[in-house]
Design a protein around this motif. Structure first.
Motif, mmCIF file in Angstrom:
data_model
loop_
_atom_site.group_PDB
_atom_site.id
_atom_site.type_symbol
_atom_site.label_atom_id
_atom_site.label_comp_id
_atom_site.label_asym_id
_atom_site.label_seq_id
_atom_site.Cartn_x
_atom_site.Cartn_y
_atom_site.Cartn_z
ATOM 1 N N UNK A 137 35.620 -9.236 32.591
ATOM 2 C CA UNK A 137 34.447 -10.101 32.500
ATOM 3 C C UNK A 137 33.728 -10.191 33.837
ATOM 4 N N UNK A 138 34.483 -10.288 34.917
ATOM 5 C CA UNK A 138 33.870 -10.344 36.244
ATOM 6 C C UNK A 138 33.163 -9.035 36.574
ATOM 7 N N UNK A 139 33.768 -7.930 36.182
ATOM 8 C CA UNK A 139 33.214 -6.612 36.486
ATOM 9 C C UNK A 139 32.035 -6.274 35.563
ATOM 10 N N UNK A 140 32.194 -6.543 34.263
ATOM 11 C CA UNK A 140 31.127 -6.365 33.301
ATOM 12 C C UNK A 140 30.797 -4.951 32.874
ATOM 13 N N UNK A 141 31.761 -4.005 32.999
ATOM 14 C CA UNK A 141 31.416 -2.642 32.586
ATOM 15 C C UNK A 141 32.532 -1.866 31.892
ATOM 16 N N UNK A 142 33.766 -2.304 31.983
ATOM 17 C CA UNK A 142 34.871 -1.581 31.333
ATOM 18 C C UNK A 142 35.596 -2.492 30.346
ATOM 19 N N UNK A 143 36.221 -1.841 29.357
ATOM 20 C CA UNK A 143 37.026 -2.572 28.396
ATOM 21 C C UNK A 143 38.494 -2.510 28.769
ATOM 22 N N UNK A 144 39.330 -2.924 27.828
ATOM 23 C CA UNK A 144 40.770 -3.033 28.063
ATOM 24 C C UNK A 144 41.500 -2.045 27.155
ATOM 25 N N UNK A 145 42.423 -1.300 27.741
ATOM 26 C CA UNK A 145 43.239 -0.342 27.002
ATOM 27 C C UNK A 145 44.700 -0.772 27.070
ATOM 28 N N UNK A 146 45.303 -0.995 25.894
ATOM 29 C CA UNK A 146 46.726 -1.332 25.799
ATOM 30 C C UNK A 146 47.431 -0.072 25.317
ATOM 31 N N UNK A 147 48.329 0.463 26.140
ATOM 32 C CA UNK A 147 49.026 1.708 25.807
ATOM 33 C C UNK A 147 50.509 1.439 25.598
ATOM 34 N N UNK A 148 51.015 1.904 24.456
ATOM 35 C CA UNK A 148 52.449 1.797 24.179
ATOM 36 C C UNK A 148 53.099 3.113 24.583
ATOM 37 N N UNK A 149 54.064 3.028 25.512
ATOM 38 C CA UNK A 149 54.721 4.230 26.034
ATOM 39 C C UNK A 149 56.020 4.548 25.303
ATOM 40 N N UNK A 150 56.697 3.549 24.835
ATOM 41 C CA UNK A 150 57.879 3.718 23.995
ATOM 42 C C UNK A 150 58.102 2.413 23.240
#
Length: 72
Positions: free
Chosen positions: A36-49
């Motif tokens: 929100x502060x940055x205002x240009x990228x989203x969030x990626x949740x990655x499951x590794x195992x």
């Protein structure tokens, strides 16, 4: 001035599903604050195992969105 933060939060070994959900929620909340502060990228949740995840700001995810990725 544009601020870009390299943020990646590791969510490692979890005790059970409730612990996993709580820790992921906390990590996403932190990432959402920075996004929100940055205002240009989203969030990626990655499951590794089975019980290992990362939560990161990502150029591949549009601002305002959270996406999940399976990497195992």
């Amino acid at each position: 001035m544009e601020i870009a933060i390299d943020l990646e939060i590791a969510v490692g070994t979890v005790a059970d599903r409730a612990d996993m959900e709580r820790r992921l929620d906390e990590a996403v909340a932190i990432a959402m604050t920075w996004a929100t502060q940055e205002g240009r990228r989203g969030i990626l949740v990655t499951r590794h195992d089975r019980d290992s995840f990362t939560v990161a700001l990502s150029d591949a995810v549009p601002f305002g969105l959270t996406r999940e990725h399976q990497n195992w």
